[in-house]
Scaffold this motif. Structure first.
Motif, PDB file in Angstrom:
ATOM      1  N   ALA A  17      14.425  41.014 106.333  1.00 22.34           N
ATOM      2  CA  ALA A  17      15.323  40.045 105.691  1.00 22.34           C
ATOM      3  C   ALA A  17      15.428  40.392 104.219  1.00 22.34           C
ATOM      4  N   GLY A  51      18.101  39.052 108.620  1.00 22.87           N
ATOM      5  CA  GLY A  51      18.340  37.909 107.740  1.00 22.87           C
ATOM      6  C   GLY A  51      18.870  38.331 106.395  1.00 22.87           C
ATOM      7  N   CYS A  59      19.958  36.457 102.537  1.00 24.23           N
ATOM      8  CA  CYS A  59      19.807  35.200 101.815  1.00 24.23           C
ATOM      9  C   CYS A  59      20.304  35.330 100.384  1.00 24.23           C
ATOM     10  N   ALA A  76      23.276  39.790 111.421  1.00 20.95           N
ATOM     11  CA  ALA A  76      22.202  39.119 110.677  1.00 20.95           C
ATOM     12  C   ALA A  76      22.546  37.655 110.442  1.00 20.95           C
ATOM     13  N   THR A  93      22.542  34.297 108.172  1.00 21.23           N
ATOM     14  CA  THR A  93      22.633  34.088 106.728  1.00 21.23           C
ATOM     15  C   THR A  93      21.950  32.786 106.307  1.00 21.23           C
ATOM     16  N   HIS A  95      15.672  30.623 100.739  1.00 20.45           N
ATOM     17  CA  HIS A  95      14.721  31.606 101.252  1.00 20.45           C
ATOM     18  C   HIS A  95      13.613  30.955 102.067  1.00 20.45           C
ATOM     19  N   VAL A 123      14.217  31.408 105.665  1.00 20.28           N
ATOM     20  CA  VAL A 123      13.979  32.786 106.107  1.00 20.28           C
ATOM     21  C   VAL A 123      12.496  32.983 106.400  1.00 20.28           C
ATOM     22  N   VAL A 149      10.377  37.872 111.493  1.00 15.10           N
ATOM     23  CA  VAL A 149      10.649  38.709 110.335  1.00 15.10           C
ATOM     24  C   VAL A 149       9.356  39.392 109.896  1.00 15.10           C
ATOM     25  N   VAL A 195      10.210  41.449 103.955  1.00 14.55           N
ATOM     26  CA  VAL A 195      11.313  40.933 103.138  1.00 14.55           C
ATOM     27  C   VAL A 195      11.491  41.800 101.905  1.00 14.55           C
TER      28      VAL A 195
END
Length: 438
Positions: A42, A71, A73, A90, A92, A96, A99, A105, A108
């Motif tokens: 992400a 993801g 963001c 992905a 949106t 955060h 996420v 995930v 990041v």
């Protein structure tokens, strides 16, 4: 510590607690990756640098399809929509925090304004994720201490976005120094300089103010201003601060943390990975008059316990800073500029010249009064992203790991404090504490 630094630390700790509240009850999970599993990624923050991250991850994916972007963001809907058009699969997010609640995930990328780096990195690690965070690792050295200790405690992989540490350049220079070829290193210097007549951090797609955008706008023009401010002082929407955040102390350390970070970090690989003993910063707003707070010309000076001094001089209104140089008692290494600068100073070799008292010895040993080392130029950004993903799988330390990030933050943050407070700052490495002396 100054009142400003104390307030910043209180805000950071408060926001970390609030931002992590939803995660506090959750286990610090980490999905176990098999040899054929894709790393789910992400990206948090999709402005100038975050858009670069997106392109780099897509390049990595094209070369080696072992990652999946799941993801995206950003608090600005237009940036989010732009990124989503490139990765339609992905999901949106504007916040955060949502996420980080996803257990699928694995890693990041953080490319938010600096004041959000530490809170997001900490919450990501607590939720079982590895982290690629843009430089500076954090806004302050105190935050870097917390992030570094947490990464070690949780055994997370943290890569700081100093791409040059994934080039062949600095391990080669390290080996030359270790061989004794230049004697004892006593001083290093470098620059990261530009000449932007319209004002650095004003020009370009992501720095240009969109007058239609703001917290009261709808659709692609909407900005979640409160989410963007986070731990920073609460103020009404300011488009210049949003689009050009590097110009303001609450969200950035200016030249020191944005540009000098790239120059300081390589010396931690080439010479020694130490905390500084003492740091000074100076400079000023000599040419820009657009309301910015950070200086357009800046110098960072530091002494290190390995018995050498460092000076980094940069300007945004003159591109010819000091050449990259490592000075030893027996010889001196001259390198190309690490980043940007005049085209004549961008090349892929290093020249080593003896000091006059050792010239005969040098010629006898190396066959010439100059040695040229090839293959030490700019190799781009992708290798750093590749290195991060390799380490997510192997659990090895990446090329700009959290320990390097912490120590570089000490130098860069203290140079800012020195400039702002008119003091020389010292760092007690044993206690991991900033101190001042009369």
């Amino acid at each position: 510590m100054s009142a400003t630094s104390q307030a910043s630390r209180r805000n950071f700790l408060r926001t970390s607690a609030v931002g992590g509240a939803a995660l506090a009850a959750a286990p610090a999970w980490r999905r176990m990756l098999g040899a054929n599993d894709r790393i789910n990624v992400a990206l948090i923050g999709l402005g100038a640098r975050g858009s670069d991250h997106l392109e780099l991850v897509l390049q990595h994916q094209a070369n080696k399809p072992d990652v999946e972007i799941v993801g995206l963001c950003d608090v600005y809907q237009k940036r989010l929509s732009r990124a989503a058009s490139k990765v339609p699969g992905a999901k949106t997010y504007v916040h955060h925090q949502e996420v980080l609640q996803r257990s699928d995930v694995d890693a990041v990328f953080i490319a938010t304004p600096d004041h959000w780096h530490a809170p997001i990195a900490l919450a990501a690690m607590e939720s079982g994720k590895d982290v690629y965070v843009e430089k500076p690792m954090t806004h302050t050295v105190e935050e870097s201490k917390i992030v570094a200790h947490k990464a070690r405690e949780l055994k997370r992989v943290v890569q700081v976005g100093v791409q040059g540490l994934s080039w062949h350049r600095w391990p080669k220079i390290h080996d030359i120094i270790q061989s004794g070829m230049i004697g004892q290193v006593v001083a290093v210097q470098g620059t990261y300089s530009r000449n932007a007549p319209g004002g650095d951090w004003n020009e370009g797609d992501f720095w240009t103010i969109d007058p239609a955008a703001g917290p009261n706008a709808t659709g692609d023009n909407r900005i979640d201003w409160q989410q963007w401010l986070g731990p920073a002082p609460q103020i009404p929407f300011d488009a210049d601060r949003f689009f050009r955040f590097r110009k303001y102390w609450n969200y950035s350390g200016g030249i020191s943390t944005d540009l000098h970070y790239h120059i300081v970090a390589p010396f931690h690989v080439a010479v020694a990975n130490d905390f500084p003993i003492r740091v000074a910063g100076m400079g000023g707003l000599w040419a820009y008059h657009d309301g910015r707070e950070v200086p357009d010309t800046f110098l960072t000076a530091a002494d290190y316990p390995s018995k050498y001094s460092m000076t980094i001089q940069s300007s945004q209104v003159n591109e010819n800073g000091p050449t990259t140089t490592i000075r030893g008692t027996k010889a001196t290494i001259h390198l190309s500029d690490e980043w940007e600068g005049p085209p004549s100073r961008q090349y892929d070799y290093a020249d080593i010249f003896p000091e006059s008292p050792y010239a005969a010895e040098f010629v006898k040993k190396y066959g010439n009064d100059q040695v040229r080392i090839d293959g030490v130029g700019n190799e781009g950004d992708l290798k750093h992203v590749d290195n991060f993903f390799d380490c997510v799988r192997s659990r090895q330390q990446p090329n700009c790991n959290v320990d390097i990030g912490y120590k570089v933050s000490a130098t860069c943050d203290l140079s800012v404090r020195s400039f702002r407070n008119g003091k020389v700052y010292y760092f007690d490495a044993e206690r991991e504490q900033v101190v001042t002396k009369a």
